[in-house]
Design a protein around this motif. Structure first.
Motif: not given
Length: 167
Positions: A14-16, A23-27, A55-60
């Motif tokens: 996920t970090d990669a 920086g366009r997306r983040r948790l 829109g929200a997203a779950l990162h997994y």
């Protein structure tokens, strides 16, 4: 099938992915929760939420990553677990379960699952519910819900049975 105690690996995949996004997306809310073996031979590890206005997203992450030979033998969408979102405001979220994952991830493969819209800033609780793919019944307990307090991000898990891993 993964057996024994499952230790959640570092959030490397996920970090990669987030680093590649520059920086366009983040948790916005970070957590590392093993949802169990939602997909045959693979744990799904929830890494956090991105609460973008679009829109929200779950990162997994799939741990281990999905291999091409598995799709060849188990079917093209054997890995398609389901997620549904609801909040305390009664917001309408699309249940299309769209998203993507990295087919080249080995130890872990990053993925996103869209919640089906943005989470209103005035929401105080978000519930994510999970089900395994239609043709798979997990052999052990799995997380069926995450209740996430907003804006702080405290997470409460609900399982199908006693949690048996060291997650």
């Amino acid at each position: 099938m993964l057996e024994g105690v499952f230790n959640i690996p570092p959030r490397t995949a996920t970090d990669a992915y987030l680093a590649r996004m520059g920086g366009r997306r983040r948790l916005d809310i970070v957590f590392d929760i093993d949802l169990g073996e939602l997909v045959e031979g693979h744990h799904v590890v929830a890494r956090g939420l991105e609460l973008a206005d679009a829109g929200a997203a779950l990162h997994y992450e799939f741990v281990p990553g999905i291999r091409q030979h598995e799709e060849d033998t188990k079917g093209r969408f054997f890995w398609f677990w389901m997620m549904f979102a609801e909040d305390d405001l009664g917001t309408s979220y699309d249940d299309h379960n769209s998203g993507a994952f990295d087919p080249d991830g080995e130890a872990a493969a990053h993925g996103t699952r869209n919640l089906g819209g943005p989470v209103p800033r005035s929401a105080r609780r978000l519930r994510l519910s999970f089900t395994p793919p239609e043709m798979w019944t997990p052999l052990g307990p799995w997380c069926r819900e995450l209740d996430i307090a907003l804006p702080g991000g405290q997470v409460t898990e609900s399982w199908t049975g006693p949690r048996q891993d060291a997650g």
